[in-house]
Motif scaffolding. Structure first.
Motif, PDB file in Angstrom:
ATOM      1  N   CYS A 178      81.405 -69.003 -12.285  1.00  0.00           N
ATOM      2  CA  CYS A 178      81.613 -68.555 -10.906  1.00  0.00           C
ATOM      3  C   CYS A 178      80.340 -67.945 -10.330  1.00  0.00           C
ATOM      4  CB  CYS A 178      82.755 -67.537 -10.853  1.00  0.00           C
ATOM      5  SG  CYS A 178      84.393 -68.233 -11.108  1.00  0.00           S
ATOM      6  N   VAL A 179      79.611 -67.172 -11.154  1.00  0.00           N
ATOM      7  CA  VAL A 179      78.367 -66.571 -10.677  1.00  0.00           C
ATOM      8  C   VAL A 179      77.337 -67.654 -10.358  1.00  0.00           C
ATOM      9  CG1 VAL A 179      76.450 -65.039 -11.268  1.00  0.00           C
ATOM     10  CG2 VAL A 179      78.782 -64.403 -11.892  1.00  0.00           C
ATOM     11  N   CYS A 180      77.265 -68.674 -11.205  1.00  0.00           N
ATOM     12  CA  CYS A 180      76.340 -69.790 -10.928  1.00  0.00           C
ATOM     13  C   CYS A 180      76.686 -70.469  -9.604  1.00  0.00           C
ATOM     14  CB  CYS A 180      76.373 -70.801 -12.071  1.00  0.00           C
ATOM     15  SG  CYS A 180      75.510 -70.269 -13.558  1.00  0.00           S
ATOM     16  N   PHE A 181      77.988 -70.708  -9.379  1.00  0.00           N
ATOM     17  CA  PHE A 181      78.404 -71.289  -8.108  1.00  0.00           C
ATOM     18  C   PHE A 181      78.033 -70.369  -6.943  1.00  0.00           C
ATOM     19  CE2 PHE A 181      82.029 -73.863 -10.219  1.00  0.00           C
ATOM     20  CZ  PHE A 181      81.160 -74.913 -10.437  1.00  0.00           C
ATOM     21  N   SER A 182      78.295 -69.078  -7.126  1.00  0.00           N
ATOM     22  CA  SER A 182      78.022 -68.108  -6.066  1.00  0.00           C
ATOM     23  C   SER A 182      76.542 -68.062  -5.725  1.00  0.00           C
ATOM     24  CB  SER A 182      78.501 -66.725  -6.498  1.00  0.00           C
ATOM     25  OG  SER A 182      78.130 -65.745  -5.559  1.00  0.00           O
ATOM     26  N   THR A 183      75.694 -67.952  -6.740  1.00  0.00           N
ATOM     27  CA  THR A 183      74.254 -67.845  -6.490  1.00  0.00           C
ATOM     28  C   THR A 183      73.669 -69.164  -5.980  1.00  0.00           C
ATOM     29  OG1 THR A 183      73.909 -68.262  -8.864  1.00  0.00           O
ATOM     30  CG2 THR A 183      73.868 -65.981  -8.127  1.00  0.00           C
ATOM     31  N   PHE A 184      74.201 -70.273  -6.438  1.00  0.00           N
ATOM     32  CA  PHE A 184      73.734 -71.568  -5.927  1.00  0.00           C
ATOM     33  C   PHE A 184      74.068 -71.687  -4.440  1.00  0.00           C
ATOM     34  CE2 PHE A 184      73.781 -76.254  -5.500  1.00  0.00           C
ATOM     35  CZ  PHE A 184      72.546 -76.543  -6.062  1.00  0.00           C
ATOM     36  N   GLY A 185      75.277 -71.259  -4.071  1.00  0.00           N
ATOM     37  CA  GLY A 185      75.655 -71.281  -2.662  1.00  0.00           C
ATOM     38  C   GLY A 185      74.845 -70.312  -1.826  1.00  0.00           C
ATOM     39  N   ALA A 186      74.573 -69.119  -2.397  1.00  0.00           N
ATOM     40  CA  ALA A 186      73.767 -68.135  -1.670  1.00  0.00           C
ATOM     41  C   ALA A 186      72.340 -68.645  -1.453  1.00  0.00           C
ATOM     42  CB  ALA A 186      73.750 -66.809  -2.427  1.00  0.00           C
ATOM     43  N   ILE A 230      77.919 -60.522   0.224  1.00  0.00           N
ATOM     44  CA  ILE A 230      78.174 -60.648  -1.215  1.00  0.00           C
ATOM     45  C   ILE A 230      77.516 -61.917  -1.713  1.00  0.00           C
ATOM     46  CG2 ILE A 230      79.924 -60.846  -2.997  1.00  0.00           C
ATOM     47  CD1 ILE A 230      81.841 -59.356  -1.198  1.00  0.00           C
ATOM     48  N   GLY A 231      76.519 -61.755  -2.553  1.00  0.00           N
ATOM     49  CA  GLY A 231      75.809 -62.913  -3.093  1.00  0.00           C
ATOM     50  C   GLY A 231      75.520 -62.731  -4.562  1.00  0.00           C
ATOM     51  N   SER A 232      74.254 -62.540  -4.904  1.00  0.00           N
ATOM     52  CA  SER A 232      73.869 -62.425  -6.307  1.00  0.00           C
ATOM     53  C   SER A 232      73.683 -60.984  -6.763  1.00  0.00           C
ATOM     54  CB  SER A 232      72.550 -63.184  -6.532  1.00  0.00           C
ATOM     55  OG  SER A 232      71.500 -62.563  -5.803  1.00  0.00           O
ATOM     56  N   GLY A 233      73.449 -60.064  -5.813  1.00  0.00           N
ATOM     57  CA  GLY A 233      73.034 -58.708  -6.164  1.00  0.00           C
ATOM     58  C   GLY A 233      74.002 -57.972  -7.062  1.00  0.00           C
ATOM     59  N   ILE A 234      75.295 -58.044  -6.764  1.00  0.00           N
ATOM     60  CA  ILE A 234      76.275 -57.273  -7.517  1.00  0.00           C
ATOM     61  C   ILE A 234      76.392 -57.751  -8.959  1.00  0.00           C
ATOM     62  CG2 ILE A 234      78.196 -58.759  -6.813  1.00  0.00           C
ATOM     63  CD1 ILE A 234      78.185 -54.920  -7.428  1.00  0.00           C
ATOM     64  N   PHE A 235      75.920 -58.945  -9.245  1.00  0.00           N
ATOM     65  CA  PHE A 235      76.001 -59.471 -10.603  1.00  0.00           C
ATOM     66  C   PHE A 235      74.788 -59.120 -11.460  1.00  0.00           C
ATOM     67  CE2 PHE A 235      78.502 -62.566  -8.034  1.00  0.00           C
ATOM     68  CZ  PHE A 235      79.743 -62.264  -8.563  1.00  0.00           C
ATOM     69  N   ILE A 236      73.735 -58.592 -10.836  1.00  0.00           N
ATOM     70  CA  ILE A 236      72.538 -58.311 -11.630  1.00  0.00           C
ATOM     71  C   ILE A 236      71.856 -56.994 -11.243  1.00  0.00           C
ATOM     72  CG2 ILE A 236      70.832 -59.488 -10.173  1.00  0.00           C
ATOM     73  CD1 ILE A 236      69.772 -60.746 -12.847  1.00  0.00           C
TER      74      ILE A 236
END
Length: 457
Positions: free
Chosen positions: A270-278, A2-8
């Motif tokens: 939260c998405v920014c945090f998630s994608t930055f971490g990914a 689970i990273g950036s894909g589900i958000f875009i």
């Protein structure tokens, strides 16, 4: 996974399938393919419990030339395009915070500036210390889970309120695309969100009781992620119409603006945090892969060196980060995902084909996990479809360039690896960069003392 894909990626899947119902089918099929691939990799990983993943499978199954082709493509294209794509999602969601009106979308140059800024910041963090990079990864992990749980909960409430006009079985398949090869790009977008299903194979040596825990992780983890992805997509369609979703550059932001009111900022944050971490995780592993490949003589020697003070692969981090930044400048998210998927699934398919080959060439090898050969065969067949379908549906030069880039590895292997040819000016460049980055081969760098967290050097 689970990273950036589900958000875009839901936008890319819907655009290719033309219906809500078929987009959900694609998400489910992607989960099934990831499951089959993971089962094949589970046998390979426990049969050859060493680091290297696909590199080791290529080498044992087909020989060093193909293994070099993988390392060449993985270091210069697969990892860097993945880093660029995830960072681009960060840039899109960060920009949406300042351009929230649909009538005023964020300019492309703003998204790319934010993307490049994120990559540069990650290079700096990873160069400072490995501990700071891993601490960042842990801190960002909870953000993506919180965002998805919030989206799913809102979707469940909307369903009970009767907002099912777009997900009703009677209408959800209306207008579905009939172009079978057009679904290749849809699968690219969906499988991008599942990518990571093979990462446990890089840590088989560190798993406790891998013969039991590896298949358990596959059988529990991937179905769970598939359910989360399906529920998240259903939640999107309880709020957004297909046209609304296609018009959005950041689906989760549009969803939050519709449903969360003054608290809508929580989702993009939260998405920014998630994608930055990914992105941090991709850069961390990409640099280590580049360093290992350089030690094997597959890359320029400076990439294998470690900073003598920070104990970090500074040259490899900068090397991977700069390539990722170059990829950001001319391309958008969809192009990056397509390049990544096109090349990745060549080697995922070849790894599963190596699984089949090794059954016949080395039947004596111990196989603690043994799966039916029909499973890797299905993955090979599907990977052939994934590689050929987009080219057949839309024959264009970018696919040719990507294929030529892969084949270029063979032309480099024989003179520079097999025959050991050296280009003299590179020695001077290596010496200059070694002094500039204060780096040395890792075997000459003193290890950190036992009181500190160890590094994989």
């Amino acid at each position: 996974m689970i990273g950036s894909g589900i958000f875009i990626s839901p936008k890319g899947v819907l655009r290719q399938t033309n219906s809500v119902g078929m987009s959900l089918v694609v998400w489910a099929v992607c989960g099934a393919v990831a499951m089959l691939g993971s089962l094949s990799y589970a046998e390979l990983g426990t049969m050859m419990p060493t680091s290297g993943g696909e590199f080791s499978y290529m080498k044992d199954g087909f020989g060093p030339p193909l293994a070099f082709m993988y390392s060449w493509v993985a270091v210069l294209l697969i990892k860097t395009s993945s880093l660029s794509a995830i960072s681009t999602v960060f840039g899109q969601y960060a920009a949406e915070a300042f351009y929230s009106s649909p009538e005023c979308p964020p300019p492309v140059y703003v998204i790319k500036m934010l993307t490049v800024t994120a990559i540069v910041l990650l290079i700096v963090i990873n160069c400072i210390s490995s501990k700071s990079a891993t601490s960042l990864q842990v801190a960002m992990t909870a953000a993506k889970l919180f965002a998805l749980v919030l989206i799913i909960c809102v979707g469940i409430v909307r369903i009970f309120q009767g907002h099912t006009e777009y997900i009703s079985p009677s209408v959800s398949f209306d207008g579905s695309s009939t172009r079978i090869f057009a679904y290749g790009i849809a699968f690219y977008q969906g499988l991008w969100a599942y990518d990571g299903w093979n990462q446990l194979n890089y840590a088989v040596e560190e798993l406790q009781n891998p013969y039991k825990n590896l298949p358990r992780a596959v059988m529990i983890g991937i179905p769970l992620v598939t359910i989360v992805y399906l529920l998240t997509n259903i939640a999107y369609f309880t709020v957004l119409s297909p046209d609304d979703l296609l018009a959005s550059n950041a689906v989760a932001v549009t969803f939050a603006n519709r449903m969360l009111g003054p608290m809508a900022w929580i989702i993009p944050l939260c998405v920014c945090f998630s994608t930055f971490g990914a992105s941090n995780g991709i850069l961390f592993t990409a640099a280590r892969l580049a360093m290992v490949c350089s030690r094997e003589g597959h890359m320029i020697s400076i990439v294998s060196m470690v900073n003598v003070h920070r104990k970090t692969p500074m040259a490899a981090l900068i090397f991977e980060g700069v390539i990722a930044i170059v990829m950001v400048i001319p391309n958008d998210f969809d192009s990056l995902v397509n390049y990544f998927s096109f090349t990745s699934w060549m080697f995922y398919g070849l790894s599963c084909l190596a699984h089949i080959v090794l059954r016949f060439t080395h039947p004596e090898w111990k196989r603690p996990i043994r799966i039916p050969l029909v499973i890797p065969l299905l993955v090979v067949i599907f990977s052939i479809y994934l590689v050929l379908a987009p080219v057949i549906d839309d024959p264009s030069l970018p696919w040719l360039f990507a294929a030529l880039f892969v084949l270029a590895g063979l032309f480099l292997y024989f003179p520079f690896v097999k025959m050991g040819l050296r280009i003299k000016p590179f020695d001077y460049i290596t010496l200059f960069m070694q002094q500039l980055l204060q780096s040395a081969p890792s075997k000459f760098v003193a290890p950190e003392d036992d009181s500190k967290e160890s590094t994989d050097l």
